[in-house]
Scaffold this motif. Structure first.
Motif, PDB file in Angstrom:
ATOM      1  N   VAL A  55     -33.206  12.311  -9.563  1.00 45.28           N
ATOM      2  CA  VAL A  55     -32.057  12.699  -8.732  1.00 45.28           C
ATOM      3  C   VAL A  55     -32.346  13.960  -7.916  1.00 45.28           C
ATOM      4  CG1 VAL A  55     -30.405  11.651 -10.312  1.00 45.28           C
ATOM      5  CG2 VAL A  55     -31.073  14.046 -10.628  1.00 45.28           C
ATOM      6  N   GLN A  56     -33.621  14.293  -7.762  1.00 46.08           N
ATOM      7  CA  GLN A  56     -33.967  15.528  -7.058  1.00 46.08           C
ATOM      8  C   GLN A  56     -33.470  15.522  -5.618  1.00 46.08           C
ATOM      9  OE1 GLN A  56     -35.301  18.220  -8.529  1.00 46.08           O
ATOM     10  NE2 GLN A  56     -34.953  19.276  -6.581  1.00 46.08           N
ATOM     11  N   ASN A  57     -33.549  14.355  -4.966  1.00 43.22           N
ATOM     12  CA  ASN A  57     -33.064  14.279  -3.576  1.00 43.22           C
ATOM     13  C   ASN A  57     -31.563  14.537  -3.499  1.00 43.22           C
ATOM     14  OD1 ASN A  57     -35.531  13.705  -2.329  1.00 43.22           O
ATOM     15  ND2 ASN A  57     -35.350  11.521  -2.785  1.00 43.22           N
ATOM     16  N   TYR A  58     -30.813  14.055  -4.480  1.00 48.90           N
ATOM     17  CA  TYR A  58     -29.373  14.284  -4.488  1.00 48.90           C
ATOM     18  C   TYR A  58     -29.063  15.758  -4.733  1.00 48.90           C
ATOM     19  CZ  TYR A  58     -29.060   9.202  -4.753  1.00 48.90           C
ATOM     20  OH  TYR A  58     -29.185   7.866  -4.491  1.00 48.90           O
ATOM     21  N   ASP A  64     -28.102  21.815   0.318  1.00 47.72           N
ATOM     22  CA  ASP A  64     -28.354  21.946   1.759  1.00 47.72           C
ATOM     23  C   ASP A  64     -27.042  22.306   2.460  1.00 47.72           C
ATOM     24  OD1 ASP A  64     -29.029  21.753   4.406  1.00 47.72           O
ATOM     25  OD2 ASP A  64     -29.901  19.747   4.277  1.00 47.72           O
ATOM     26  N   ASP A  65     -26.987  23.481   3.058  1.00 40.59           N
ATOM     27  CA  ASP A  65     -25.772  23.922   3.742  1.00 40.59           C
ATOM     28  C   ASP A  65     -25.398  22.986   4.881  1.00 40.59           C
ATOM     29  OD1 ASP A  65     -25.571  26.087   2.050  1.00 40.59           O
ATOM     30  OD2 ASP A  65     -26.634  27.452   3.403  1.00 40.59           O
ATOM     31  N   SER A  66     -26.394  22.399   5.545  1.00 40.95           N
ATOM     32  CA  SER A  66     -26.097  21.480   6.648  1.00 40.95           C
ATOM     33  C   SER A  66     -25.384  20.234   6.144  1.00 40.95           C
ATOM     34  CB  SER A  66     -27.394  21.081   7.364  1.00 40.95           C
ATOM     35  OG  SER A  66     -28.000  22.194   7.958  1.00 40.95           O
ATOM     36  N   PHE A  67     -25.825  19.709   5.006  1.00 41.02           N
ATOM     37  CA  PHE A  67     -25.188  18.510   4.456  1.00 41.02           C
ATOM     38  C   PHE A  67     -23.761  18.815   3.996  1.00 41.02           C
ATOM     39  CE2 PHE A  67     -24.359  15.508   0.936  1.00 41.02           C
ATOM     40  CZ  PHE A  67     -24.495  14.323   1.643  1.00 41.02           C
ATOM     41  N   ALA A 249     -23.116  10.349   8.370  1.00 40.69           N
ATOM     42  CA  ALA A 249     -23.926   9.248   8.898  1.00 40.69           C
ATOM     43  C   ALA A 249     -24.956   9.760   9.894  1.00 40.69           C
ATOM     44  CB  ALA A 249     -23.027   8.208   9.556  1.00 40.69           C
ATOM     45  N   LEU A 250     -24.568  10.711  10.734  1.00 42.33           N
ATOM     46  CA  LEU A 250     -25.504  11.267  11.705  1.00 42.33           C
ATOM     47  C   LEU A 250     -26.564  12.118  11.023  1.00 42.33           C
ATOM     48  CD1 LEU A 250     -26.165  11.328  14.680  1.00 42.33           C
ATOM     49  CD2 LEU A 250     -24.586  13.239  14.961  1.00 42.33           C
ATOM     50  N   TYR A 251     -26.193  12.827   9.968  1.00 44.65           N
ATOM     51  CA  TYR A 251     -27.176  13.580   9.170  1.00 44.65           C
ATOM     52  C   TYR A 251     -28.211  12.621   8.582  1.00 44.65           C
ATOM     53  CZ  TYR A 251     -29.028  16.410   5.312  1.00 44.65           C
ATOM     54  OH  TYR A 251     -29.861  17.078   4.439  1.00 44.65           O
ATOM     55  N   THR A 252     -27.724  11.486   8.061  1.00 44.60           N
ATOM     56  CA  THR A 252     -28.639  10.484   7.498  1.00 44.60           C
ATOM     57  C   THR A 252     -29.613   9.998   8.554  1.00 44.60           C
ATOM     58  OG1 THR A 252     -26.905   9.776   5.962  1.00 44.60           O
ATOM     59  CG2 THR A 252     -28.738   8.260   6.317  1.00 44.60           C
ATOM     60  N   ALA A 267     -28.705  10.355   1.033  1.00 41.26           N
ATOM     61  CA  ALA A 267     -27.506  10.689   1.803  1.00 41.26           C
ATOM     62  C   ALA A 267     -26.658   9.450   2.070  1.00 41.26           C
ATOM     63  CB  ALA A 267     -27.897  11.350   3.122  1.00 41.26           C
ATOM     64  N   SER A 268     -27.312   8.321   2.312  1.00 40.94           N
ATOM     65  CA  SER A 268     -26.560   7.091   2.566  1.00 40.94           C
ATOM     66  C   SER A 268     -25.798   6.649   1.318  1.00 40.94           C
ATOM     67  CB  SER A 268     -27.508   5.978   3.037  1.00 40.94           C
ATOM     68  OG  SER A 268     -28.394   5.591   1.998  1.00 40.94           O
ATOM     69  N   PHE A 269     -26.353   6.875   0.138  1.00 40.17           N
ATOM     70  CA  PHE A 269     -25.645   6.491  -1.083  1.00 40.17           C
ATOM     71  C   PHE A 269     -24.546   7.487  -1.435  1.00 40.17           C
ATOM     72  CE2 PHE A 269     -29.071   3.508  -1.621  1.00 40.17           C
ATOM     73  CZ  PHE A 269     -28.439   2.436  -2.236  1.00 40.17           C
ATOM     74  N   VAL A 270     -24.707   8.738  -1.046  1.00 39.30           N
ATOM     75  CA  VAL A 270     -23.598   9.681  -1.189  1.00 39.30           C
ATOM     76  C   VAL A 270     -22.435   9.238  -0.303  1.00 39.30           C
ATOM     77  CG1 VAL A 270     -22.852  12.046  -0.758  1.00 39.30           C
ATOM     78  CG2 VAL A 270     -25.059  11.619  -1.840  1.00 39.30           C
ATOM     79  N   MET A 271     -22.756   8.808   0.910  1.00 41.12           N
ATOM     80  CA  MET A 271     -21.717   8.316   1.810  1.00 41.12           C
ATOM     81  C   MET A 271     -21.046   7.067   1.242  1.00 41.12           C
ATOM     82  SD  MET A 271     -22.050   7.547   5.889  1.00 41.12           S
ATOM     83  CE  MET A 271     -23.384   6.354   5.650  1.00 41.12           C
ATOM     84  N   LEU A 272     -21.842   6.178   0.634  1.00 37.60           N
ATOM     85  CA  LEU A 272     -21.279   4.989   0.003  1.00 37.60           C
ATOM     86  C   LEU A 272     -20.325   5.372  -1.134  1.00 37.60           C
ATOM     87  CD1 LEU A 272     -21.188   1.913  -0.440  1.00 37.60           C
ATOM     88  CD2 LEU A 272     -23.227   2.154  -1.884  1.00 37.60           C
TER      89      LEU A 272
END
Length: 290
Positions: A55-58, A64-67, A249-252, A267-272
């Motif tokens: 889960v390191q990417n999550y 990430d302040d941008s996310f 979505a644009l960040y992804t 990021a796409s799965f966080v959005m999901l």
């Protein structure tokens, strides 16, 4: 005979099943696997040589302040765009259902036109209209007001992007609300009118409660759209200025563009997960109660 019917059923289901597996199931599970690795664009030649990171990417995303900023931006899209779109759509549906008798089909077609209009062409027109020397500022100049550079202002770019989203989607809300209004039995309104209920009281105590299933559907559809909003910020501002209009979505998309495939998949799965969570909350709050 039963086996034959089962075989025929599977024969008809086969095209959809194959397409679903190829274009939905396999990519989804592949992306889930990518989100648990350090896969980058340079690793595509040897995708099985990447490292498993769990889960390191999550964790990286939520550090990430941008996310985090983009999650807030997406929440603004939903909190402002959904009520506005539903309000405009419902108001027009009421007018078409009770106030407009002639040319109702023509008005309905005109109001629905933004839904089927090419978004790229529309975005180019909006970019020109809200340019520093565009149509909007020329109109403001004609009445003695100095217009700003809308899309380059951190505080004004978001309202313009949301306005384009509302313009594109109020037609869908209008058509669905109009169908819901026309499904309400007229004799209920007539009985309430005979009992002395005015238009406002009939609206609050008859129309809105009986329209709740339609309201739920419209709310969920629009919320899913605004949670995944991409076209409007991408075409108008590309997420700028300074990330003030960048959505999740644009960040992804941007992460994918720089080769961070693992982070992009996460990021796409966080959005999901956000879409699923908000949809469940809406179903709980807006579901009809007997």
């Amino acid at each position: 005979m039963r086996a034959r019917r089962t075989a025929v059923a599977w024969l008809f289901l086969a095209p959809f099943t194959v397409l679903f597996l190829l274009f939905t199931a396999v990519p989804t599970f592949s992306a889930l696997g990518f989100s648990l690795t350090d896969l980058r664009g340079t690793d595509l030649r040897h995708p099985f040589a990447v490292n498993f990171t769990g889960v390191q990417n999550y964790v990286r995303l939520f550090q990430d302040d941008s996310f985090l900023r983009d999650i807030l931006n997406t929440a603004v899209f939903v909190a402002v765009g959904v009520p506005l779109t539903m309000g405009v759509g419902f108001a027009l549906a009421l007018v078409l259902d009770s106030g407009v008798r002639r040319l109702r089909g023509a008005f309905r077609t005109v109001f629905f036109a933004p839904v089927v209009t090419n978004v790229v062409a529309v975005a180019l027109i909006w970019r020109y209209a809200f340019n520093e020397n565009g149509t909007v500022n020329k109109v403001l100049g004609a009445i003695g007001l100095a217009g700003p550079n809308w899309l380059d202002d951190q505080h004004l770019a978001m309202p313009v992007v949301i306005a384009l989203g509302v313009w594109r989607n109020f037609g869908t809300a209008m058509v669905l609300f109009l169908a819901g209004l026309q499904a309400i039995p007229r004799d209920v309104h007539e009985a309430a009118s005979l009992d002395g209920a005015g238009k406002r009281r009939r609206l609050w105590h008859i129309t809105l409660p009986m329209l709740m299933p339609t309201t739920l559907m419209v709310s969920v559809l629009l919320t899913v759209f605004y949670l995944q909003v991409f076209d409007e910020p991408y075409l108008l501002t590309d997420g700028g200025p300074l990330g003030s209009t960048e959505s999740v979505a644009l960040y992804t998309y941007h992460q994918f563009g720089v080769g961070e495939l693992g982070v992009s998949s996460a990021a796409s799965f966080v959005m999901l997960a956000l879409v699923a969570l908000v949809s469940v909350v809406q179903f709980r709050l807006l579901r009809p109660r007997s």
